[in-house]
Design a protein around this motif. Structure first.
Motif, PDB file in Angstrom:
ATOM      1  N   GLY A 354       0.787  -1.226   0.000  1.00  0.00           N
ATOM      2  CA  GLY A 354       0.000   0.000   0.000  1.00  0.00           C
ATOM      3  C   GLY A 354       0.816   1.272   0.000  1.00  0.00           C
ATOM      4  O   GLY A 354       0.330   2.337  -0.391  1.00  0.00           O
ATOM      5  N   ARG A 355       2.086   1.186   0.408  1.00  0.00           N
ATOM      6  CA  ARG A 355       2.946   2.388   0.433  1.00  0.00           C
ATOM      7  C   ARG A 355       3.186   2.928  -0.965  1.00  0.00           C
ATOM      8  O   ARG A 355       3.472   4.120  -1.143  1.00  0.00           O
ATOM      9  CB  ARG A 355       4.271   2.067   1.121  1.00  0.00           C
ATOM     10  N   LEU A 356       3.079   2.048  -1.971  1.00  0.00           N
ATOM     11  CA  LEU A 356       3.300   2.456  -3.357  1.00  0.00           C
ATOM     12  C   LEU A 356       1.993   2.737  -4.088  1.00  0.00           C
ATOM     13  O   LEU A 356       1.998   3.078  -5.271  1.00  0.00           O
ATOM     14  CB  LEU A 356       4.081   1.364  -4.105  1.00  0.00           C
ATOM     15  N   ILE A 357       0.880   2.601  -3.386  1.00  0.00           N
ATOM     16  CA  ILE A 357      -0.442   2.844  -3.962  1.00  0.00           C
ATOM     17  C   ILE A 357      -1.051   4.145  -3.430  1.00  0.00           C
ATOM     18  O   ILE A 357      -1.622   4.943  -4.178  1.00  0.00           O
ATOM     19  CB  ILE A 357      -1.403   1.674  -3.650  1.00  0.00           C
ATOM     20  N   THR A 358      -0.906   4.370  -2.126  1.00  0.00           N
ATOM     21  CA  THR A 358      -1.531   5.516  -1.463  1.00  0.00           C
ATOM     22  C   THR A 358      -0.468   6.488  -0.967  1.00  0.00           C
ATOM     23  O   THR A 358       0.460   6.093  -0.256  1.00  0.00           O
ATOM     24  CB  THR A 358      -2.389   5.046  -0.270  1.00  0.00           C
ATOM     25  N   SER A 359      -0.615   7.747  -1.326  1.00  0.00           N
ATOM     26  CA  SER A 359       0.330   8.766  -0.862  1.00  0.00           C
ATOM     27  C   SER A 359       0.008   9.157   0.573  1.00  0.00           C
ATOM     28  O   SER A 359      -1.070   8.860   1.098  1.00  0.00           O
ATOM     29  CB  SER A 359       0.247  10.005  -1.757  1.00  0.00           C
ATOM     30  N   ALA A 360       0.937   9.839   1.206  1.00  0.00           N
ATOM     31  CA  ALA A 360       0.705  10.345   2.560  1.00  0.00           C
ATOM     32  C   ALA A 360      -0.461  11.326   2.566  1.00  0.00           C
ATOM     33  O   ALA A 360      -1.271  11.352   3.497  1.00  0.00           O
ATOM     34  CB  ALA A 360       1.971  11.024   3.083  1.00  0.00           C
ATOM     35  N   TYR A 361      -0.547  12.115   1.534  1.00  0.00           N
ATOM     36  CA  TYR A 361      -1.641  13.078   1.357  1.00  0.00           C
ATOM     37  C   TYR A 361      -2.987  12.354   1.326  1.00  0.00           C
ATOM     38  O   TYR A 361      -3.927  12.696   2.052  1.00  0.00           O
ATOM     39  CB  TYR A 361      -1.389  13.838   0.053  1.00  0.00           C
ATOM     40  N   GLU A 362      -3.075  11.311   0.483  1.00  0.00           N
ATOM     41  CA  GLU A 362      -4.326  10.554   0.345  1.00  0.00           C
ATOM     42  C   GLU A 362      -4.648   9.769   1.611  1.00  0.00           C
ATOM     43  O   GLU A 362      -5.808   9.665   2.013  1.00  0.00           O
ATOM     44  CB  GLU A 362      -4.219   9.602  -0.843  1.00  0.00           C
ATOM     45  N   SER A 363      -3.616   9.201   2.219  1.00  0.00           N
ATOM     46  CA  SER A 363      -3.811   8.436   3.447  1.00  0.00           C
ATOM     47  C   SER A 363      -4.454   9.290   4.529  1.00  0.00           C
ATOM     48  O   SER A 363      -5.354   8.849   5.242  1.00  0.00           O
ATOM     49  CB  SER A 363      -2.472   7.889   3.940  1.00  0.00           C
ATOM     50  N   SER A 364      -3.999  10.525   4.643  1.00  0.00           N
ATOM     51  CA  SER A 364      -4.546  11.445   5.635  1.00  0.00           C
ATOM     52  C   SER A 364      -6.015  11.765   5.345  1.00  0.00           C
ATOM     53  O   SER A 364      -6.865  11.700   6.238  1.00  0.00           O
ATOM     54  CB  SER A 364      -3.733  12.741   5.644  1.00  0.00           C
ATOM     55  N   PHE A 365      -6.291  12.105   4.111  1.00  0.00           N
ATOM     56  CA  PHE A 365      -7.648  12.510   3.739  1.00  0.00           C
ATOM     57  C   PHE A 365      -8.641  11.362   3.931  1.00  0.00           C
ATOM     58  O   PHE A 365      -9.797  11.573   4.321  1.00  0.00           O
ATOM     59  CB  PHE A 365      -7.674  12.983   2.287  1.00  0.00           C
ATOM     60  N   ASP A 366      -8.185  10.126   3.685  1.00  0.00           N
ATOM     61  CA  ASP A 366      -9.075   8.965   3.760  1.00  0.00           C
ATOM     62  C   ASP A 366      -9.113   8.310   5.133  1.00  0.00           C
ATOM     63  O   ASP A 366      -9.650   7.204   5.282  1.00  0.00           O
ATOM     64  CB  ASP A 366      -8.645   7.920   2.725  1.00  0.00           C
ATOM     65  N   ALA A 367      -8.552   8.971   6.145  1.00  0.00           N
ATOM     66  CA  ALA A 367      -8.536   8.382   7.489  1.00  0.00           C
ATOM     67  C   ALA A 367      -9.928   7.954   7.943  1.00  0.00           C
ATOM     68  O   ALA A 367     -10.104   6.896   8.549  1.00  0.00           O
ATOM     69  CB  ALA A 367      -7.961   9.389   8.487  1.00  0.00           C
ATOM     70  N   TRP A 368     -10.921   8.754   7.642  1.00  0.00           N
ATOM     71  CA  TRP A 368     -12.283   8.521   8.128  1.00  0.00           C
ATOM     72  C   TRP A 368     -12.896   7.238   7.578  1.00  0.00           C
ATOM     73  O   TRP A 368     -13.767   6.640   8.209  1.00  0.00           O
ATOM     74  CB  TRP A 368     -13.176   9.706   7.755  1.00  0.00           C
ATOM     75  N   ILE A 369     -12.457   6.818   6.400  1.00  0.00           N
ATOM     76  CA  ILE A 369     -13.074   5.641   5.790  1.00  0.00           C
ATOM     77  C   ILE A 369     -12.123   4.454   5.658  1.00  0.00           C
ATOM     78  O   ILE A 369     -12.557   3.350   5.320  1.00  0.00           O
ATOM     79  CB  ILE A 369     -13.647   5.960   4.386  1.00  0.00           C
ATOM     80  N   LYS A 370     -10.828   4.668   5.965  1.00  0.00           N
ATOM     81  CA  LYS A 370      -9.882   3.569   5.769  1.00  0.00           C
ATOM     82  C   LYS A 370      -9.125   3.185   7.039  1.00  0.00           C
ATOM     83  O   LYS A 370      -9.086   2.016   7.398  1.00  0.00           O
ATOM     84  CB  LYS A 370      -8.915   3.899   4.631  1.00  0.00           C
ATOM     85  N   LEU A 371      -8.513   4.161   7.714  1.00  0.00           N
ATOM     86  CA  LEU A 371      -7.721   3.792   8.890  1.00  0.00           C
ATOM     87  C   LEU A 371      -8.611   3.228   9.995  1.00  0.00           C
ATOM     88  O   LEU A 371      -8.284   2.222  10.616  1.00  0.00           O
ATOM     89  CB  LEU A 371      -6.936   4.990   9.413  1.00  0.00           C
ATOM     90  N   TYR A 372      -9.736   3.883  10.243  1.00  0.00           N
ATOM     91  CA  TYR A 372     -10.609   3.462  11.337  1.00  0.00           C
ATOM     92  C   TYR A 372     -11.677   2.457  10.896  1.00  0.00           C
ATOM     93  O   TYR A 372     -12.418   1.937  11.716  1.00  0.00           O
ATOM     94  CB  TYR A 372     -11.272   4.680  11.981  1.00  0.00           C
ATOM     95  N   ARG A 373     -11.737   2.205   9.607  1.00  0.00           N
ATOM     96  CA  ARG A 373     -12.674   1.203   9.085  1.00  0.00           C
ATOM     97  C   ARG A 373     -11.931   0.317   8.089  1.00  0.00           C
ATOM     98  O   ARG A 373     -12.237   0.280   6.906  1.00  0.00           O
ATOM     99  CB  ARG A 373     -13.870   1.895   8.425  1.00  0.00           C
ATOM    100  N   PRO A 374     -10.918  -0.397   8.584  1.00  0.00           N
ATOM    101  CA  PRO A 374     -10.049  -1.138   7.661  1.00  0.00           C
ATOM    102  C   PRO A 374     -10.773  -2.281   6.971  1.00  0.00           C
ATOM    103  O   PRO A 374     -11.598  -2.968   7.561  1.00  0.00           O
ATOM    104  CB  PRO A 374      -8.944  -1.670   8.583  1.00  0.00           C
ATOM    105  N   GLY A 375     -10.451  -2.467   5.707  1.00  0.00           N
ATOM    106  CA  GLY A 375     -10.963  -3.590   4.944  1.00  0.00           C
ATOM    107  C   GLY A 375      -9.872  -4.630   4.780  1.00  0.00           C
ATOM    108  O   GLY A 375      -8.694  -4.377   5.065  1.00  0.00           O
TER     109      GLY A 375
END
Length: 605
Positions: A354-375
């Motif tokens: 995932g480090r080569l798919i999602t940028s730090a910028y995108e990772s931050s913005f998507d925290a609400w739907i990805k970090l706390y709701r992992p698939g």
């Protein structure tokens, strides 16, 4: 009996002086209900809306705390009932009409002991204000008084300003809910730094050494003081919940306090204890990074919905980086242990597609739907801004040291940001950050930002560490017994889940064979699958494990026996060469003067 006191606060546009107070009661703590009485005097409008936050700052997840509210009623202080109706999932309309003095009462069910929720039982009460207190829409800047009526002989520990017995004042709603409260018969330890009192609250018991905890946190505070030269608070409170291993752990930052939940037996041996110290250091650094130096989007808060920002890689990731670094500077971690922990983080980072798919910028913005709701595919498609930001903290620090020939570091950037953005309370933007880096280093970091923050360019750790006179040696744990490591399968399991696959690493043998998240692996080649075939995904993380197939060989085809949705199945896969599970930092025997200067600046700031 607690005597109510109301503090005069602000003038409304109509010239009224409004007063606001909350009374918090816990008459039967074993039932888990806090009772709140919210009193508003001299309200200037005919209609009022009151809202319970849907999330808590620092935890970027919608939790809809209004679902725990019941028995909510409104009345005039003279006794007349006032109509109250639901406006949306978190908001109630109060038809106060001609009544200017209003009382709202309600109960909140509090039976979730975590750092971002609230809990009440016969042993204690703990609360986050976002879970407990309503605010008046349009009046979040209102000063308020909180009166607490504790159960029995319970005492109170909080970072709120105390104005009397059981009475506290908050200059606005943000301050009220940013001040967690521990109520009970907990232990309190005290120490002073820069003439300011620090309280350590201990709820629960385990294998803790009170004096050692106090001494080590004291050292941590002093180490941060050396960076900034001043502690920006009057008093600070550390709230520690010592819980069972099964309970959720973690920490949450606040303006002049923090809450940290830990395994009650985490305080020994040192390998375990240093993880606790790292969390303490991380949360303490947040009092600068996020609470006073913050992305522009993180305040004032909209408590009803997501507050998006692309800067969590710095807000949280850089805090991760400092959390580890400051244990070294405070003398609580040796240089060897510091580098060992750092290299383990590098290894974990590099094993995530995932480090080569999602940028730090995108990772931050998507925290609400990805970090706390992992698939189940998060590992392959997403990377936490904590981890990626941690690596960017290292990279930016090295690049700043290099750009200034060893004269400036990340410490200088934070001092500059604190001076620039804390005075007026304004947050920084991407442009502000780039300008600040340029002001500190004299170098334009726009290309750096584009490549490593907004894009997914890989970090060449070997090249960056070479600037410090360090090289990376990659190998295998238990090399004495298994010098070639374990054959690679590429499956990840969650601890204690009956050997159920959590995720499958993209491109791995497991991925190619069709092994899927949710599969329960029961045997390999007819041999029962057990902990014998598993190892932690990283040394300091118990929750996830990867396969350890030392009984097999690379190139060997194995049959995996599994249950999928209750059906017994077999699949075959060909094992591949192992990937290194040990990264070691090797310091040059004869570094150049430049490398010695850079390493010294890197370690000491």
């Amino acid at each position: 009996m607690v005597k109510k006191f109301y503090f005069v606060i602000i003038l409304t546009s109509q010239g009224y002086i409004m007063k606001l107070s909350y009374l918090l009661e816990m008459e039967s703590p074993e039932t888990h209900f806090f009772r709140v009485t919210m009193t508003i005097e001299d309200y200037s409008e005919d209609n009022m809306s009151v809202t319970m936050p849907a999330w808590t700052p620092g935890s970027y997840e919608i939790m809809d705390f209004a679902r725990h509210v019941r028995k909510i009623k409104a009345a005039a202080l003279t006794g007349e009932n006032i109509e109250l109706s639901k406006k949306d999932k978190s908001t109630w309309k109060v038809a106060n009409g001609e009544f200017r003095d209003v009382k709202i009462t309600y109960e909140v069910f509090a039976h979730d002991l975590s750092v971002h929720t609230s809990h009440l039982d016969s042993s204690h009460g703990y609360l986050n204000g976002t879970n407990i207190f309503l605010y008046i829409e349009g009046y979040k800047d209102q000063t308020a008084e909180l009166i607490i009526k504790p159960w029995g002989d319970w005492k109170i520990s909080t970072g709120l300003e105390k104005v009397g017995d059981f009475r506290y004042r908050a200059t606005n709603f943000d301050i009220l809910v940013d001040s967690p409260i521990e109520i009970g018969n907990h232990r309190s330890l005290f120490f002073n730094v820069e003439g300011k009192e620090h309280e350590i609250v201990l709820y629960g018991h385990g294998n803790e050494n009170e004096e050692k905890i106090k001494a080590d946190i004291h050292k941590t505070v002093e180490a941060y003081l050396k960076i900034f030269g001043h502690l920006p608070y009057k008093r600070y409170v550390f709230i520690f919940h010592l819980l069972s291993e099964e309970d959720s752990g973690g920490g949450l930052e606040h303006l002049n306090s923090t809450t940290i939940d830990v395994d009650r037996f985490t305080f020994a041996p040192f390998e375990s204890y240093k993880k606790f110290l790292s969390v303490v250091s991380h949360e303490y650094f947040h009092l600068w990074n996020v609470k006073r130096i913050r992305p522009a989007e993180l305040g004032p808060f909209n408590y009803k919905e997501e507050n998006y920002t692309s800067m969590l890689w710095m807000a949280e990731g850089f805090t991760n980086y400092y959390g580890r670094m400051m244990l070294l500077r405070s003398g609580l971690l040796t240089q060897k242990d510091f580098l060992k922990n750092f290299m383990e983080t590098v290894r974990f980072y590099e094993m995530q597609p995932g480090r080569l798919i999602t940028s730090a910028y995108e990772s931050s913005f998507d925290a609400w739907i990805k970090l706390y709701r992992p698939g189940p595919n998060n590992f392959n498609s997403y990377i936490s801004y904590y981890t990626k930001g941690d690596m960017l903290g290292f990279l930016l620090n090295v690049r700043m040291i290099e750009a200034t020939k060893g004269q400036k570091s990340l410490d200088d950037l934070y001092r500059h940001l604190f001076d620039k953005y804390n005075k007026d309370g304004k947050g920084y933007t991407e442009k502000d950050l780039l300008l600040a880096i340029r002001e500190v280093t004299g170098t334009d970091f726009t290309d750096f930002y584009a490549r490593f923050v907004k894009s997914t360019d890989p970090i060449d750790f070997q090249s960056e560490l070479e600037k410090l006179g360090i090289s990376i040696k990659k190998g295998f744990r238990n090399a004495e017994e298994f010098p070639e490591g374990s054959p690679y399968l590429g499956s990840i399991f969650r601890n204690g889940s009956r050997n159920t696959v959590e995720t499958v690493i993209e491109g791995s043998p497991a991925f190619k064979s069709g092994l899927s998240p949710g599969d329960e692996v029961v045997a390999i080649n007819g041999y029962r699958f057990s902990d014998r075939f598993l190892k932690p995904i990283r040394e300091d993380y118990k929750k996830l494990k990867v396969e350890k197939l030392t009984d097999f060989r690379s190139g060997e085809t194995v049959r995996i026996h599994l249950f999928r949705k209750g059906i017994l199945m077999d699949i075959e896969t060909k094992l591949e060469d192992p990937i290194p599970d040990l990264y070691e930092a090797v310091i040059r025997d004869a570094p150049t003067e430049r490398q010695k200067l850079f390493l010294d600046k890197f370690l000491k700031g």
